[in-house]
Design a protein around this motif. Structure first.
Motif, PDB file in Angstrom:
ATOM      1  N   GLU A 119      73.853  52.317 -29.887  1.00 26.50           N
ATOM      2  CA  GLU A 119      74.539  53.090 -29.245  1.00 26.50           C
ATOM      3  C   GLU A 119      72.932  54.059 -29.727  1.00 26.50           C
ATOM      4  N   ARG A 120      72.660  53.512 -29.566  1.00 26.04           N
ATOM      5  CA  ARG A 120      71.347  53.791 -28.778  1.00 26.04           C
ATOM      6  C   ARG A 120      70.672  54.497 -27.076  1.00 26.04           C
ATOM      7  N   HIS A 121      71.848  53.334 -27.104  1.00 25.90           N
ATOM      8  CA  HIS A 121      72.359  52.824 -25.435  1.00 25.90           C
ATOM      9  C   HIS A 121      72.666  54.060 -24.813  1.00 25.90           C
ATOM     10  N   LEU A 122      73.784  54.562 -25.611  1.00 24.18           N
ATOM     11  CA  LEU A 122      74.771  55.738 -25.127  1.00 24.18           C
ATOM     12  C   LEU A 122      73.609  57.219 -24.376  1.00 24.18           C
ATOM     13  N   SER A 123      72.791  56.973 -24.599  1.00 20.03           N
ATOM     14  CA  SER A 123      71.818  58.740 -24.346  1.00 20.03           C
ATOM     15  C   SER A 123      70.765  58.113 -23.580  1.00 20.03           C
ATOM     16  N   ASP A 124      69.592  58.619 -22.650  1.00 19.74           N
ATOM     17  CA  ASP A 124      68.900  58.692 -22.792  1.00 19.74           C
ATOM     18  C   ASP A 124      67.046  58.515 -23.598  1.00 19.74           C
ATOM     19  N   MET A 125      66.254  58.100 -23.003  1.00 20.90           N
ATOM     20  CA  MET A 125      64.875  58.357 -24.044  1.00 20.90           C
ATOM     21  C   MET A 125      63.789  58.556 -23.503  1.00 20.90           C
ATOM     22  N   PRO A 126      64.030  59.668 -22.068  1.00 21.19           N
ATOM     23  CA  PRO A 126      63.386  59.821 -21.168  1.00 21.19           C
ATOM     24  C   PRO A 126      61.995  59.999 -21.835  1.00 21.19           C
ATOM     25  N   ASP A 127      61.092  60.081 -22.891  1.00 23.77           N
ATOM     26  CA  ASP A 127      59.963  59.704 -23.012  1.00 23.77           C
ATOM     27  C   ASP A 127      59.526  58.233 -24.379  1.00 23.77           C
ATOM     28  N   ARG A 128      60.732  57.605 -23.932  1.00 26.82           N
ATOM     29  CA  ARG A 128      60.292  56.243 -24.609  1.00 26.82           C
ATOM     30  C   ARG A 128      58.806  55.481 -23.377  1.00 26.82           C
ATOM     31  N   PRO A 129      58.076  54.745 -23.629  1.00 28.92           N
ATOM     32  CA  PRO A 129      57.545  53.920 -22.764  1.00 28.92           C
ATOM     33  C   PRO A 129      58.463  52.648 -21.810  1.00 28.92           C
ATOM     34  N   GLY A 130      58.156  52.826 -21.297  1.00 31.57           N
ATOM     35  CA  GLY A 130      59.202  51.154 -20.579  1.00 31.57           C
ATOM     36  C   GLY A 130      60.586  51.285 -19.876  1.00 31.57           C
ATOM     37  N   SER A 131      61.327  50.915 -19.758  1.00 32.93           N
ATOM     38  CA  SER A 131      62.384  51.291 -19.436  1.00 32.93           C
ATOM     39  C   SER A 131      63.647  51.047 -20.774  1.00 32.93           C
ATOM     40  N   HIS A 132      64.898  52.093 -20.396  1.00 33.80           N
ATOM     41  CA  HIS A 132      65.861  51.979 -21.397  1.00 33.80           C
ATOM     42  C   HIS A 132      67.117  52.129 -20.876  1.00 33.80           C
ATOM     43  N   GLY A 133      67.508  51.782 -21.170  1.00 35.43           N
ATOM     44  CA  GLY A 133      68.745  51.118 -19.774  1.00 35.43           C
ATOM     45  C   GLY A 133      70.417  51.621 -20.553  1.00 35.43           C
ATOM     46  N   VAL A 134      70.641  52.500 -19.911  1.00 34.72           N
ATOM     47  CA  VAL A 134      71.260  53.598 -20.573  1.00 34.72           C
ATOM     48  C   VAL A 134      72.807  53.896 -19.829  1.00 34.72           C
ATOM     49  N   PHE A 135      73.946  53.264 -21.038  1.00 34.85           N
ATOM     50  CA  PHE A 135      75.322  52.924 -20.745  1.00 34.85           C
ATOM     51  C   PHE A 135      76.211  54.715 -20.271  1.00 34.85           C
ATOM     52  N   ASP A 136      76.962  54.424 -19.362  1.00 35.95           N
ATOM     53  CA  ASP A 136      77.746  55.585 -19.058  1.00 35.95           C
ATOM     54  C   ASP A 136      79.080  55.631 -18.955  1.00 35.95           C
ATOM     55  N   GLY A 137      79.251  56.100 -20.257  1.00 39.99           N
ATOM     56  CA  GLY A 137      80.838  55.665 -20.722  1.00 39.99           C
ATOM     57  C   GLY A 137      80.523  55.799 -22.646  1.00 39.99           C
ATOM     58  N   SER A 138      81.993  55.729 -23.100  1.00 39.36           N
ATOM     59  CA  SER A 138      81.576  55.821 -24.517  1.00 39.36           C
ATOM     60  C   SER A 138      81.544  54.235 -24.880  1.00 39.36           C
ATOM     61  N   MET A 139      81.854  54.610 -26.099  1.00 47.29           N
ATOM     62  CA  MET A 139      80.881  53.968 -26.913  1.00 47.29           C
ATOM     63  C   MET A 139      81.555  52.418 -27.078  1.00 47.29           C
ATOM     64  N   VAL A 140      83.161  52.774 -27.582  1.00 45.76           N
ATOM     65  CA  VAL A 140      84.420  51.726 -26.720  1.00 45.76           C
ATOM     66  C   VAL A 140      84.190  51.154 -25.505  1.00 45.76           C
ATOM     67  N   GLU A 141      84.199  52.006 -24.659  1.00 41.56           N
ATOM     68  CA  GLU A 141      83.995  51.786 -23.451  1.00 41.56           C
ATOM     69  C   GLU A 141      82.908  50.810 -23.630  1.00 41.56           C
ATOM     70  N   PHE A 142      81.636  50.508 -23.837  1.00 43.08           N
ATOM     71  CA  PHE A 142      80.026  50.272 -24.141  1.00 43.08           C
ATOM     72  C   PHE A 142      80.736  48.438 -24.824  1.00 43.08           C
ATOM     73  N   LEU A 143      80.879  48.996 -26.267  1.00 36.93           N
ATOM     74  CA  LEU A 143      81.625  47.639 -26.518  1.00 36.93           C
ATOM     75  C   LEU A 143      82.463  46.753 -25.570  1.00 36.93           C
ATOM     76  N   ILE A 144      83.433  47.039 -24.916  1.00 39.68           N
ATOM     77  CA  ILE A 144      84.271  46.698 -24.017  1.00 39.68           C
ATOM     78  C   ILE A 144      83.661  45.379 -23.028  1.00 39.68           C
ATOM     79  N   ALA A 145      82.249  46.504 -22.254  1.00 40.41           N
ATOM     80  CA  ALA A 145      81.624  45.924 -21.367  1.00 40.41           C
ATOM     81  C   ALA A 145      80.525  44.691 -22.537  1.00 40.41           C
ATOM     82  N   ILE A 146      80.413  45.046 -23.403  1.00 41.98           N
ATOM     83  CA  ILE A 146      79.627  43.825 -24.180  1.00 41.98           C
ATOM     84  C   ILE A 146      80.348  42.518 -24.604  1.00 41.98           C
TER      85      ILE A 146
END
Lengths: 103, 235
Positions: B141-168
């Protein structure tokens, strides 16, 4: 508050996690290891060569092979603990920290 | 005008071809209409709607509509693995037509509980307790929002949790089938599935993403061990 991340490198397994120093404290002895905070791949030391096998149910485990990395005996290492382990030269630190400026 | 001539052409065509073929074509269209958005969503295809084929609707609108309908139809498919009811199909179609966006469905609708705090997706992936957050669902679920201060890359899914699970599910299913644009890599028991999507699924966040002005991303990576999801994120 900005969370301070001290890490060795980007995770070579998942490419997006940070390989961070984690410690296992038991009976006043400190055991350090490296853990990816994304995919939970674990290594014995900052060389990121010898992976620690996962424990039961696929959970990441400490170098002892028994304790879960998320047990009460483990936590992300503080900068003091990283120095105690002698791994301070291996880590990358945020630029806004004293260590980050020094490195 | 153009549409009228098309209809006339279709009518004249129906007169020429044998009746049984005409019935078969009409039956195929009846089956295709409700199935088209679902097939697009389940398999990530981009089948055109009948409306867009006849020129009544622009093709772009079709794609958008399918994306909007994602959560609703996916959860329904999960609920009704039993025989399909025609009236249910009709009501499903009707409910999609007037409204632009289907109401977001809950994760509980999409996943099936298979044990204490263990959930299984339609693709057979297991989400169970673990990770720093206490549960794999919380971890991803952390990948549903950005963590701009986190070093390196952090992929953010653009959609709801259900859509994220469907994409997975979609990523793993396609990668297992070794379809084009997918990969599967094993490392010490952990399997990393990767698959591309035909349109952006999110953006690159974290410090690296911020530095690159948060570029859009079209790939998903899923790390699985013994069918249990360890993590998943766009990249």
């Amino acid at each position: 508050m900005t969370k301070k991340y001290f890490y060795i490198d980007d995770c070579p397994i998942c490419s997006q996690g940070l390989a961070r120093v984690r410690v296992h404290v038991r009976k006043q002895s400190l055991t350090g290891y490296i853990l990816c905070d994304e995919c939970e791949a674990a290594w014995n030391d900052p060389s990121l060569l010898g992976r620690i096998p996962r424990g039961k149910e696929g959970d990441a485990s400490c170098p002892d092979g028994k304790t879960s990395v998320w047990s009460e005996h483990c936590h992300w290492a503080s900068i003091e603990e990283i120095c105690l382990l002698g791994w301070y030269k291996d880590i990358k630190a945020p630029k806004d920290t004293k260590l980050g400026k020094a490195l | 005008m153009n549409s009228k001539s098309q209809k006339e052409t279709a009518a004249s065509l129906l007169k020429v071809i044998p009746a049984k073929w005409a019935v078969a074509i009409i039956a195929a269209i009846i089956v295709y209409v409700p199935l088209q958005p679902r097939l697009n969503q389940w398999f990530g295809w981009n089948l055109p709607s009948v409306a867009s084929l006849t020129g009544d609707e622009p093709a772009k609108a079709t794609t958008k509509k399918n994306a909007d309908a994602k959560p609703s139809s996916a959860s329904k498919s999960n609920e009704s693995k039993a025989p399909k009811d025609e009236s249910d199909e009709d009501s499903d179609l009707e409910s999609k037509t007037p409204e632009k966006k289907s109401p977001p469905q809950s994760v509980e609708d999409y996943l099936t509980e298979v044990g204490k705090n263990r959930f299984e997706s339609p693709a057979g992936l297991i989400y169970k307790p673990g990770s720093e957050e206490g549960h794999r669902l919380k971890h991803i679920e952390r990948h549903l929002s950005d963590m701009p201060d986190r070093p390196g890359s952090h992929g953010v899914f653009d959609g709801s949790m259900v859509e994220f699970l469907i994409a997975i599910d979609d990523t793993v299913t396609r990668a297992k089938q070794k379809l084009k644009g997918t990969s599967m890599k094993e490392d010490d028991g952990d399997i990393a599935y990767e698959a591309g999507f035909d349109k952006p699924i999110g953006f690159l966040g974290g410090e690296t993403g911020k530095r690159k002005k948060n570029p859009k991303v079209r790939k998903m990576k899923v790390i699985v061990r013994d069918d249990a999801v360890i993590t998943a994120f766009p990249l």
